[in-house]
Motif scaffolding. Structure first.
Motif, short mmCIF file in Angstrom:
data_model
loop_
_atom_site.label_atom_id
_atom_site.label_comp_id
_atom_site.label_asym_id
_atom_site.label_seq_id
_atom_site.Cartn_x
_atom_site.Cartn_y
_atom_site.Cartn_z
N TYR A 108 -81.04 -19.85 46.98
CA TYR A 108 -80.20 -20.15 45.82
C TYR A 108 -78.79 -20.56 46.26
CZ TYR A 108 -77.15 -19.83 41.89
OH TYR A 108 -76.20 -20.15 40.96
N TYR A 109 -78.32 -21.69 45.79
CA TYR A 109 -76.92 -22.07 45.82
C TYR A 109 -76.73 -23.04 44.66
CZ TYR A 109 -79.52 -24.89 49.20
OH TYR A 109 -80.51 -25.59 49.83
N PRO A 110 -75.64 -22.91 43.90
CA PRO A 110 -75.52 -23.67 42.66
C PRO A 110 -74.97 -25.08 42.86
CG PRO A 110 -73.71 -22.13 42.85
CD PRO A 110 -74.53 -21.95 44.09
N SER A 111 -75.37 -25.99 41.97
CA SER A 111 -74.73 -27.32 41.93
C SER A 111 -73.45 -27.20 41.09
CB SER A 111 -75.69 -28.35 41.35
OG SER A 111 -76.21 -27.90 40.13
N THR A 112 -72.67 -28.28 41.06
CA THR A 112 -71.34 -28.18 40.44
C THR A 112 -71.27 -29.00 39.14
OG1 THR A 112 -70.60 -30.08 41.68
CG2 THR A 112 -70.22 -27.92 42.68
N LEU A 113 -70.20 -28.74 38.40
CA LEU A 113 -69.97 -29.43 37.12
C LEU A 113 -69.93 -30.95 37.33
CD1 LEU A 113 -69.31 -29.19 34.11
CD2 LEU A 113 -66.91 -28.96 34.73
N ALA A 114 -69.36 -31.39 38.45
CA ALA A 114 -69.25 -32.83 38.70
C ALA A 114 -70.64 -33.46 38.80
CB ALA A 114 -68.46 -33.07 39.99
N VAL A 115 -71.59 -32.72 39.39
CA VAL A 115 -72.97 -33.23 39.50
C VAL A 115 -73.61 -33.26 38.11
CG1 VAL A 115 -75.25 -32.72 40.47
CG2 VAL A 115 -73.20 -32.37 41.86
N TRP A 116 -73.37 -32.22 37.32
CA TRP A 116 -73.95 -32.19 35.97
C TRP A 116 -73.41 -33.35 35.15
CZ3 TRP A 116 -72.40 -26.33 35.12
CH2 TRP A 116 -73.01 -25.56 36.12
N ASN A 151 -75.63 -26.21 30.65
CA ASN A 151 -74.60 -27.24 30.45
C ASN A 151 -75.20 -28.48 29.77
OD1 ASN A 151 -73.14 -29.81 31.60
ND2 ASN A 151 -71.64 -28.14 31.55
N LEU A 152 -76.33 -28.94 30.29
CA LEU A 152 -76.94 -30.15 29.74
C LEU A 152 -77.45 -29.90 28.32
CD1 LEU A 152 -77.47 -33.07 30.53
CD2 LEU A 152 -79.71 -32.37 31.38
N ALA A 153 -77.97 -28.70 28.07
CA ALA A 153 -78.48 -28.39 26.73
C ALA A 153 -77.35 -28.42 25.70
CB ALA A 153 -79.16 -27.02 26.73
N SER A 154 -76.14 -28.01 26.12
CA SER A 154 -75.03 -28.04 25.15
C SER A 154 -74.53 -29.48 24.94
CB SER A 154 -73.89 -27.13 25.61
OG SER A 154 -73.24 -27.71 26.71
N ARG A 155 -74.69 -30.33 25.95
CA ARG A 155 -74.28 -31.74 25.77
C ARG A 155 -75.29 -32.55 24.99
NH1 ARG A 155 -71.39 -34.00 30.98
NH2 ARG A 155 -70.89 -32.08 32.05
N ARG A 156 -76.58 -32.15 25.14
CA ARG A 156 -77.63 -32.96 24.52
C ARG A 156 -78.48 -32.13 23.56
NH1 ARG A 156 -78.85 -38.07 26.73
NH2 ARG A 156 -80.23 -38.08 24.92
N PRO A 157 -77.89 -31.78 22.39
CA PRO A 157 -78.65 -30.95 21.44
C PRO A 157 -79.90 -31.66 20.92
CG PRO A 157 -76.52 -31.63 20.52
CD PRO A 157 -76.53 -32.08 21.94
N ASP A 158 -79.95 -32.98 21.07
CA ASP A 158 -81.13 -33.74 20.59
C ASP A 158 -82.31 -33.61 21.54
OD1 ASP A 158 -79.70 -35.08 22.64
OD2 ASP A 158 -80.68 -36.98 22.14
N SER A 159 -82.07 -33.10 22.75
CA SER A 159 -83.08 -33.20 23.82
C SER A 159 -83.63 -31.84 24.20
CB SER A 159 -82.46 -33.88 25.03
OG SER A 159 -82.11 -35.20 24.71
N GLU A 160 -84.68 -31.87 25.05
CA GLU A 160 -85.31 -30.63 25.50
C GLU A 160 -84.99 -30.45 26.98
OE1 GLU A 160 -89.69 -28.57 25.24
OE2 GLU A 160 -89.41 -30.58 24.43
N HIS A 168 -80.13 -16.64 26.00
CA HIS A 168 -80.22 -15.85 24.77
C HIS A 168 -78.84 -15.47 24.25
CE1 HIS A 168 -84.41 -14.97 23.65
NE2 HIS A 168 -84.58 -15.59 24.81
N MET A 169 -77.98 -15.04 25.16
CA MET A 169 -76.66 -14.57 24.74
C MET A 169 -75.80 -15.71 24.20
SD MET A 169 -76.20 -11.46 27.45
CE MET A 169 -74.88 -12.16 28.23
N SER A 170 -75.98 -16.91 24.79
CA SER A 170 -75.14 -18.02 24.33
C SER A 170 -75.84 -18.84 23.24
CB SER A 170 -74.77 -18.92 25.52
OG SER A 170 -75.95 -19.46 26.07
N LYS A 171 -77.04 -18.37 22.83
CA LYS A 171 -77.86 -19.07 21.81
C LYS A 171 -78.08 -20.53 22.20
CE LYS A 171 -77.04 -16.14 17.80
NZ LYS A 171 -76.70 -14.98 18.57
N SER A 172 -78.30 -20.74 23.49
CA SER A 172 -78.52 -22.10 24.00
C SER A 172 -79.91 -22.58 23.62
CB SER A 172 -78.38 -22.09 25.52
OG SER A 172 -78.89 -23.28 26.06
N ARG A 173 -80.06 -23.88 23.52
CA ARG A 173 -81.39 -24.47 23.27
C ARG A 173 -82.14 -24.66 24.60
NH1 ARG A 173 -82.22 -29.10 21.50
NH2 ARG A 173 -84.06 -28.64 20.28
N GLY A 174 -81.45 -24.46 25.71
CA GLY A 174 -82.09 -24.58 27.02
C GLY A 174 -83.15 -23.50 27.17
#
Ligand SMILES: C[S@@+](CC[C@H](N)C(=O)[O-])C[C@H]1O[C@@H](n2cnc3c(N)ncnc32)[C@H](O)[C@@H]1O
Length: 267
Positions: A123-131, A159-168, A187-193
């Motif tokens: 595990y190592y995370p990607s960054t906001l710039a990549v998203w 992050n992507l789920a909050s930008r693209r509420p139309d998508s899965e 669950h806590m952020s009620k994300s659609r992701g």
């Protein structure tokens, strides 16, 4: 191995195990211990009045194991791990910590890394710039299905789920702890992701318009084969940081904010 009277499947299993760097590293530590034992025996004959100290023996064990790792052409970080491993064991014994400390450390690492010794993808995370870069590559005029194969703690998907509420937007993660954290975050952020605990090898890539991967060099060739076999024409394969040997990317995106490039292949 092939000259031994062993059934073929056992030989194949042993070969597959030997290909894993962690198995090689452990075997090389055993080999180093044998070499060190012979050296210490020799030293005992030559200088019986000056036995080698335990500290020197530990350093020599690490140095021999590191040299063997270099000889076996393991990646550079394995040379370092090989050197540090006997020192850490020595320190652990000297500190005399209660056994429960090791049990807790082992269980935590186990649920965090799970099958990393096999997948070779920690595990190592990607960054906001990549998203940002990924979001810009996705078609804006229609809903899309995107999967992050190996979604870690879920940053990309949320992050992507909050930008693209139309998508899965779906994350697939093998290790239980990162999956649980990402599931709770959604669950806590009620994300659609959505987050699924699974091996991405079992996923059907034809279900997705884009597959995002931040894996490791060891995983890329098999990923290419799977993408070629399953992804639909026109869909998008994205890899953060890691190229696919012999298959030049259609797009390489590298902005000032990005630590690593994003590679894209149109299938
Ligand atoms: C480098 S991290 C990337 C995390 C996330 N995609 C990001 O961009 O921040 C790779 C993740 O892939 C997971 N992984 C490795 N092999 C996997 C597999 N076969 N199936 C699902 N997840 C896997 C690892 O547990 C790790 O959390």
């Amino acid at each position: 191995l092939t000259s031994l009277p062993l059934p073929g499947f056992i030989i194949n299993r042993l070969r597959a195990a030997w290909r894993l760097p962690a198995v090689q590293a452990l075997s090389l530590q055993v080999l180093a211990a044998l070499a060190l034992w012979l050296l210490l025996l020799l030293w005992g004959y030559v200088k019986p009045s000056a036995p080698a100290s335990i500290g020197i023996a530990v350093l020599m064990q690490g140095a021999i194991a590191a040299l063997l790792a270099r000889w076996r052409k393991l990646a550079v970080w394995w040379w370092i791990i090989q050197f540090v491993f006997p020192l850490s064991l020595f320190l652990a014994v000297t500190l005399q910590l209660p056994p429960v400390v090791y049990l807790i450390a082992f269980l935590t690492l186990f649920v965090l890394y799970w099958h990393t010794f096999r997948t070779q993808v920690p595990y190592y995370p990607s960054t906001l710039a990549v998203w940002d870069a990924v979001a810009q590559l996705l078609p804006a005029d229609r809903a899309v299905r995107v999967v992050d194969i190996g979604s870690g703690l879920g940053g990309f998907v949320l992050n992507l789920a909050s930008r693209r509420p139309d998508s899965e937007i779906i994350g697939v993660e093998l290790a239980p702890l990162p999956w649980l954290v990402s599931w709770l975050r959604a669950h806590m952020s009620k994300s659609r992701g959505r987050f699924i605990r699974a091996d991405y090898a079992a996923l059907d890539f034809s279900q997705y318009d884009a597959v995002f991967a931040y894996l490791s060099p060891a995983a890329m060739s098999a990923l290419w084969d799977k993408a070629q076999a399953e992804m639909r024409p026109g869909s998008l394969l994205l890899s953060n940081e890691f190229v696919i040997e012999h298959h030049a990317a259609d797009l390489v995106i590298q902005t000032e904010q990005m630590r690593t490039p994003l590679y894209a292949w149109y299938i």
